[in-house]
Design a protein around this motif. Structure first.
Motif, PDB file in Angstrom:
ATOM      1  N   UNK A  74       0.856  -1.186   0.000  1.00 35.59           N
ATOM      2  CA  UNK A  74       0.000   0.000   0.000  1.00 35.59           C
ATOM      3  C   UNK A  74       0.894   1.239   0.000  1.00 35.59           C
ATOM      4  N   UNK A  75       0.636   2.158  -0.915  1.00 36.23           N
ATOM      5  CA  UNK A  75       1.473   3.343  -1.066  1.00 36.23           C
ATOM      6  C   UNK A  75       1.080   4.447  -0.076  1.00 36.23           C
ATOM      7  N   UNK A  76       2.061   5.256   0.284  1.00 41.28           N
ATOM      8  CA  UNK A  76       1.773   6.483   1.030  1.00 41.28           C
ATOM      9  C   UNK A  76       1.148   7.505   0.097  1.00 41.28           C
ATOM     10  N   UNK A  77       0.094   8.131   0.572  1.00 37.20           N
ATOM     11  CA  UNK A  77      -0.611   9.181  -0.169  1.00 37.20           C
ATOM     12  C   UNK A  77      -0.892  10.343   0.795  1.00 37.20           C
ATOM     13  N   UNK A  78      -1.231  11.527   0.268  1.00 36.54           N
ATOM     14  CA  UNK A  78      -1.562  12.643   1.163  1.00 36.54           C
ATOM     15  C   UNK A  78      -2.680  12.323   2.154  1.00 36.54           C
ATOM     16  N   UNK A  79      -3.548  11.354   1.804  1.00 34.92           N
ATOM     17  CA  UNK A  79      -4.647  10.989   2.703  1.00 34.92           C
ATOM     18  C   UNK A  79      -4.241   9.929   3.729  1.00 34.92           C
ATOM     19  N   UNK A  80      -3.045   9.390   3.609  1.00 34.63           N
ATOM     20  CA  UNK A  80      -2.604   8.344   4.530  1.00 34.63           C
ATOM     21  C   UNK A  80      -2.492   8.893   5.953  1.00 34.63           C
ATOM     22  N   UNK A  81      -2.976   8.121   6.914  1.00 28.43           N
ATOM     23  CA  UNK A  81      -2.967   8.521   8.322  1.00 28.43           C
ATOM     24  C   UNK A  81      -1.625   8.147   8.962  1.00 28.43           C
ATOM     25  N   UNK A  82      -1.045   9.103   9.678  1.00 27.09           N
ATOM     26  CA  UNK A  82       0.220   8.880  10.394  1.00 27.09           C
ATOM     27  C   UNK A  82       0.041   9.179  11.878  1.00 27.09           C
ATOM     28  N   UNK A  83       0.823   8.492  12.678  1.00 31.22           N
ATOM     29  CA  UNK A  83       0.954   8.796  14.106  1.00 31.22           C
ATOM     30  C   UNK A  83       1.893   9.994  14.228  1.00 31.22           C
ATOM     31  N   UNK A  84       1.472  11.011  14.982  1.00 24.46           N
ATOM     32  CA  UNK A  84       2.203  12.281  15.030  1.00 24.46           C
ATOM     33  C   UNK A  84       3.298  12.345  16.074  1.00 24.46           C
ATOM     34  N   UNK A  85       3.330  11.408  17.036  1.00 22.27           N
ATOM     35  CA  UNK A  85       4.294  11.486  18.132  1.00 22.27           C
ATOM     36  C   UNK A  85       4.163  12.862  18.803  1.00 22.27           C
ATOM     37  N   UNK A  86       5.284  13.560  19.035  1.00 26.61           N
ATOM     38  CA  UNK A  86       5.227  14.788  19.845  1.00 26.61           C
ATOM     39  C   UNK A  86       4.646  16.004  19.139  1.00 26.61           C
ATOM     40  N   UNK A  87       4.398  15.926  17.845  1.00 28.43           N
ATOM     41  CA  UNK A  87       3.641  17.004  17.190  1.00 28.43           C
ATOM     42  C   UNK A  87       2.252  17.100  17.822  1.00 28.43           C
ATOM     43  N   UNK A  88       1.837  16.029  18.503  1.00 30.65           N
ATOM     44  CA  UNK A  88       0.549  16.016  19.204  1.00 30.65           C
ATOM     45  C   UNK A  88       0.465  17.071  20.297  1.00 30.65           C
ATOM     46  N   UNK A  89       1.596  17.434  20.878  1.00 29.77           N
ATOM     47  CA  UNK A  89       1.600  18.256  22.092  1.00 29.77           C
ATOM     48  C   UNK A  89       0.931  19.612  21.907  1.00 29.77           C
ATOM     49  N   UNK A  90       1.052  20.216  20.732  1.00 34.22           N
ATOM     50  CA  UNK A  90       0.465  21.535  20.530  1.00 34.22           C
ATOM     51  C   UNK A  90      -1.060  21.490  20.588  1.00 34.22           C
TER      52      UNK A  90
END
Length: 561
Positions: A74-90
């Motif tokens: 399965x390819x990565x696409x702009x709609x693909x969901x990622x885990x944000x790690x510490x970008x979550x903090x904001x």
């Protein structure tokens, strides 16, 4: 035309892109340059990532590279969901800002007002301390690892709360120092729950994500939840092989935001075209923290505030398992750059800079533009490199941070963990880091000791040169052996002597070697306790050690056998 106007014109020419949101609005010459930055991951055999470029009120470019899932191709696409790690903090921080705006809390409130279960450590710890990483509360991931919990185990919110509720001391007095602490943001999530009556996931969904139209975004606080179109995380084995990097968190606040490029672009726009909150809320979110002595930090509320090519920048990176993320917002020119990856050796911050440099010219540093001055390794070459041999070698301090100073091509370089860079001489015994002149390395000789002070915008490190002496005999090494117990974490470690080598043992982990530095320091390969400071009584008998490593200070283990 004066020089300032020329520079502004140069900048404007570099960011002339249509505002219709279509990727085709970028010239082919630019998209080819962007693709060249990610060519290593633009294939069907490697994990990769996704990128987004935001301008004004549009996502003007978005693309995926490599694979979201290797096993199912399965390819990565702009709609693909990622885990944000510490970008979550904001997002956790902005939840606190919104609750403060509603009058439901104040940033200078004592956290015990909302978290009655948190132990009384005889210090006032405020919500602001948590937001600025100045609370002194030890980091949850490291506490869990020391206690025997692997980070690829299932880690729940309750698991973290239980371990934080047993803390017996702080790393330092609140507000005295900056030390990044994920624990603080888990506590902030619990404060959101206490004040609003909703979990962080539910609160952010109604207060932030739905109003912004971020319909594919949520805090993933249940690792068993199925998420359509998600990426999976990987580590590199070699140039052509990868392994699964397991992430099974069931906690939120410090981490666990799930989103994609399309949704994150809407959050970027909210920094300057407000849909949720207003300018005063953004200003509160991005106000830099201060220490008790008045020193200003680069860290604000869950987000860092700095400069990119002279322009104001709000940014944050993230790293959990094989996920690597970076978000950069340049509010004054209404641009944002987003990079997500599902591969552990990916450098999203470096790739973000490479993309942004295609668009954002430096209009602030006029001198550098006019004179062509560029800080590179050629500037680091010393005319009298032999003079600096006395400062070469390994350094450590009570905090356990390991610096190595070495010569290469006539220039001084440093290495700390996996980071290395050249040093440019400033004056006398002072140097600055090649790509970051705000970081200083200052050497000094004091009596028989060679000292190094590393000065960064947020914190300083004090260390002393040591000789890694492996010649200590068994009689010397044997006095370090025994069983050591930590009452705060209710866990034990052993130190054994095998084949003239000290070994650190634990029932949950493989054995690892210990290196004795002088008489007071033991170094190991365990990232969670790679530096132990030996404790003695008045008769110089070893009575224990304390963990001074990473985001833990003065965590005591008593020698019981």
């Amino acid at each position: 035309m004066n020089i300032k106007l020329k520079l502004i014109t140069l900048f404007l020419l570099s960011v002339i892109i249509a505002n219709n949101g279509a990727a085709q609005s970028l010239p082919d010459s630019i998209t080819k340059k962007i693709d060249s930055i990610f060519i290593k991951w633009n294939n069907n055999t490697s994990p990769g990532g996704t990128i987004g470029i935001v301008r004004n009120d549009s996502l003007v470019y978005a693309k995926g590279y490599g694979m979201a899932n290797l096993e199912y191709a399965v390819h990565n696409e702009p709609a693909t969901i990622f885990h944000m790690a510490s970008v979550s903090k904001q997002f956790t921080a902005f939840s606190i800002v919104l609750l403060a705006k509603q009058g439901k809390l104040k940033l200078d409130d004592d956290i015990h007002k909302y978290l009655t279960w948190f132990p009384d450590l005889k210090e006032k710890i405020t919500i602001r301390h948590l937001l600025n990483h100045t609370s002194g509360i030890r980091d949850q991931w490291q506490l869990l690892a020391i206690s025997g919990t692997r980070l690829d185990d299932v880690i729940t919110q309750d698991h973290i709360i239980k371990i934080l509720s047993k803390q017996r001391a702080l790393n330092f007095k609140p507000g005295e120092k900056y030390s990044y602490s994920n624990s603080g943001f888990t506590l902030l999530a619990e404060i959101v729950k206490s004040v609003s009556g909703q979990s962080l996931g539910k609160f952010t969904d109604s207060a932030i994500f739905k109003p912004l139209g971020m319909n594919n975004t949520h805090f993933h606080d249940d690792y068993t939840e199925i998420v359509l179109n998600r990426s999976y995380s990987y580590n590199r084995v070699d140039s052509t092989h990868f392994s699964n990097s397991i992430l099974s968190y069931s906690n939120a606040g410090a981490t666990s935001l799930f989103t994609n490029i399309n949704d994150m672009s809407k959050w970027v726009m909210n920094f300057y075209n407000h849909t949720v909150g207003d300018q005063s809320d953004i200003e509160r979110l991005t106000t830099k923290g201060k220490l008790n002595d008045g020193k200003e930090l680069t860290y604000a509320l869950g987000i860092a505030v700095g400069k990119f090519n002279g322009w104001k920048e709000y940014s944050h990176g993230g790293a959990d398992a094989g996920y690597r993320t970076y978000l950069s917002v340049l509010p004054d020119i209404k641009m944002g750059f987003i990079v997500f990856s599902n591969l552990g050796d990916f450098n999203p911050g470096g790739k973000m800079s490479a993309i942004a440099n295609l668009f954002v010219k430096d209009t602030a540093n006029v001198k550098a533009l006019v004179t062509g001055v560029k800080r590179d390794s050629a500037m680091a070459v010393l005319k009298d490199s032999l003079k600096w041999k006395k400062f070469l070698g390994d350094y450590t301090g009570d905090d356990g941070v390991p610096f190595n100073i070495y010569l290469k091509g006539g220039a001084l370089y440093y290495q700390v963990y996996n980071e290395t860079n050249f040093l440019i001489k400033e004056n006398r015994d002072s140097f600055s880091v090649g790509q970051d002149p705000s970081v200083k390395f200052v050497f000094a000789l004091k009596n028989k000791d060679t000292l190094l002070t590393v000065i960064t915008p947020d914190q300083n490190y004090y260390s002393k040169k040591y000789r890694n002496d492996t010649a200590a005999g068994d009689l010397v090494l044997k006095k370090y052996t025994g069983t050591y117990y930590c009452p705060e974490l209710d866990c034990k470690y052993g130190i054994e002597l095998k084949n003239h080598q000290l070994i650190l043992t634990n029932s949950k982990y493989n054995d690892t070697k210990l290196s004795l530095i002088g008489t007071d320091h033991l170094l190991s390969d365990y990232w969670w306790m790679n530096h132990l400071k030996v404790l003695y009584d008045s008769s110089q008998k070893i009575i224990g050690f304390e963990v001074n490593a990473g985001r833990i200070e003065h965590l005591k283990f008593n020698k019981i056998e």
